[in-house]
Design a protein around this motif. Structure first.
Motif, mmCIF file in Angstrom:
data_model
loop_
_atom_site.group_PDB
_atom_site.id
_atom_site.type_symbol
_atom_site.label_atom_id
_atom_site.label_comp_id
_atom_site.label_asym_id
_atom_site.label_seq_id
_atom_site.Cartn_x
_atom_site.Cartn_y
_atom_site.Cartn_z
ATOM 1 N N THR A 1 0.818 -1.220 0.000
ATOM 2 C CA THR A 1 0.000 0.000 0.000
ATOM 3 C C THR A 1 0.858 1.280 0.000
ATOM 4 O O THR A 1 0.312 2.369 -0.073
ATOM 5 C CB THR A 1 -0.943 0.031 1.220
ATOM 6 O OG1 THR A 1 -0.158 -0.007 2.411
ATOM 7 C CG2 THR A 1 -1.914 -1.136 1.185
ATOM 8 N N ASP A 2 2.176 1.128 0.082
ATOM 9 C CA ASP A 2 3.066 2.289 0.060
ATOM 10 C C ASP A 2 3.280 2.696 -1.402
ATOM 11 O O ASP A 2 3.724 1.900 -2.228
ATOM 12 C CB ASP A 2 4.399 1.934 0.715
ATOM 13 C CG ASP A 2 5.281 3.142 0.973
ATOM 14 O OD1 ASP A 2 5.187 4.136 0.225
ATOM 15 O OD2 ASP A 2 6.079 3.077 1.924
ATOM 16 N N TYR A 3 2.955 3.938 -1.728
ATOM 17 C CA TYR A 3 3.047 4.411 -3.113
ATOM 18 C C TYR A 3 4.488 4.612 -3.583
ATOM 19 O O TYR A 3 4.772 4.605 -4.786
ATOM 20 C CB TYR A 3 2.282 5.734 -3.283
ATOM 21 C CG TYR A 3 3.001 6.919 -2.688
ATOM 22 C CD1 TYR A 3 3.868 7.699 -3.453
ATOM 23 C CD2 TYR A 3 2.833 7.260 -1.352
ATOM 24 C CE1 TYR A 3 4.537 8.776 -2.905
ATOM 25 C CE2 TYR A 3 3.506 8.329 -0.793
ATOM 26 C CZ TYR A 3 4.351 9.083 -1.568
ATOM 27 O OH TYR A 3 5.013 10.122 -1.017
ATOM 28 N N ARG A 4 5.439 4.801 -2.655
ATOM 29 C CA ARG A 4 6.803 5.173 -3.038
ATOM 30 C C ARG A 4 7.538 4.138 -3.882
ATOM 31 O O ARG A 4 8.193 4.518 -4.858
ATOM 32 C CB ARG A 4 7.611 5.558 -1.798
ATOM 33 C CG ARG A 4 7.052 6.817 -1.131
ATOM 34 C CD ARG A 4 7.666 7.096 0.200
ATOM 35 N NE ARG A 4 7.406 5.985 1.119
ATOM 36 C CZ ARG A 4 7.947 5.854 2.321
ATOM 37 N NH1 ARG A 4 8.783 6.766 2.754
ATOM 38 N NH2 ARG A 4 7.648 4.834 3.089
ATOM 39 N N TYR B 1 6.201 2.107 -5.992
ATOM 40 C CA TYR B 1 5.590 2.199 -7.313
ATOM 41 C C TYR B 1 6.120 3.423 -8.046
ATOM 42 O O TYR B 1 6.424 3.354 -9.244
ATOM 43 C CB TYR B 1 4.056 2.304 -7.201
ATOM 44 C CG TYR B 1 3.390 1.071 -6.633
ATOM 45 C CD1 TYR B 1 3.165 -0.047 -7.431
ATOM 46 C CD2 TYR B 1 2.982 1.026 -5.295
ATOM 47 C CE1 TYR B 1 2.555 -1.183 -6.907
ATOM 48 C CE2 TYR B 1 2.371 -0.099 -4.758
ATOM 49 C CZ TYR B 1 2.150 -1.193 -5.575
ATOM 50 O OH TYR B 1 1.546 -2.314 -5.069
ATOM 51 N N MET B 2 6.198 4.522 -7.345
ATOM 52 C CA MET B 2 6.689 5.757 -7.941
ATOM 53 C C MET B 2 8.143 5.589 -8.415
ATOM 54 O O MET B 2 8.485 5.968 -9.534
ATOM 55 C CB MET B 2 6.601 6.903 -6.928
ATOM 56 C CG MET B 2 7.072 8.236 -7.469
ATOM 57 S SD MET B 2 7.057 9.538 -6.213
ATOM 58 C CE MET B 2 8.438 9.055 -5.195
#
Length: 185
Positions: free
Chosen positions: A175-178, A180-181
């Motif tokens: 669930t951590d977007y980093r 993916y980014m």
């Protein structure tokens, strides 16, 4: 220190004087005075005081903190080479169990220098990577630190290694977007 950071210097000085009257140890006084100087923007004087605290204390946690804060003073002054010098010194001066935060800060400093005009992308990137890997070996498996590892690999055009780190992070923290980014970069 909090008062100084809120620019309430007279209150901070008054509180420090009371602490001295109550018997605050000399190395603690030096460290707090340095923090007050840094909060006022006197980074060079603060760096000198932090170095004095690092050299005079017998408390390893305080020594570790003094090195990290001394490096922060140099960073505030835009002196990345001095920041690295202090952290390299600190990495060898504190006991092995206390080097993790110093190694993380040192890796960050090498990364900043790698990306600067005066830096050497390959050498500084590899130094950053070494610091981060040592910090991980010492138990810091934070997402932030491993994102930094991935960023170094990307900086060094080692995309498969970056992908491995990021995929591991995606499994651990979906669930951590980093991650993916970072993967998109």
């Amino acid at each position: 220190i909090a008062l100084a950071r809120m620019q309430r210097m007279s209150e901070a000085e008054e509180l420090l004087d009371r602490a001295i009257d109550l018997g605050l140890k000399t190395d603690s006084v030096t460290l707090v005075r340095a923090e007050l100087l840094l909060a006022q923007g006197f980074w060079q004087e603060a760096a000198e005081e932090f170095q004095k605290a690092a050299n005079s204390t017998t408390d390893e946690t305080m020594r570790q903190r003094a090195y990290i804060l001394c490096a922060r003073a140099y960073r505030q002054g835009g002196e990345v080479d001095e920041e690295i010098r202090v952290l390299e010194s600190g990495r060898n001066a504190v006991e092995a169990t206390k080097t993790g935060p110093i190694l993380s800060a040192l890796g960050n400093a090498y990364m900043r220098r790698a990306q600067s005009e005066d830096g050497n992308l390959q050498a500084d990137g590899e130094s950053a990577l070494e610091c981060y890997e040592l910090a991980i070996q010492k138990g810091n498996r934070s997402v932030e630190l491993r994102l930094n590892v991935a960023a170094v690999y990307q900086l060094l055009d080692e995309y498969s290694q970056a992908r491995e780190v990021l995929e591991e992070l995606l499994e651990e923290a979906p669930t951590d977007y980093r991650p993916y980014m970072r993967m998109a970069l």
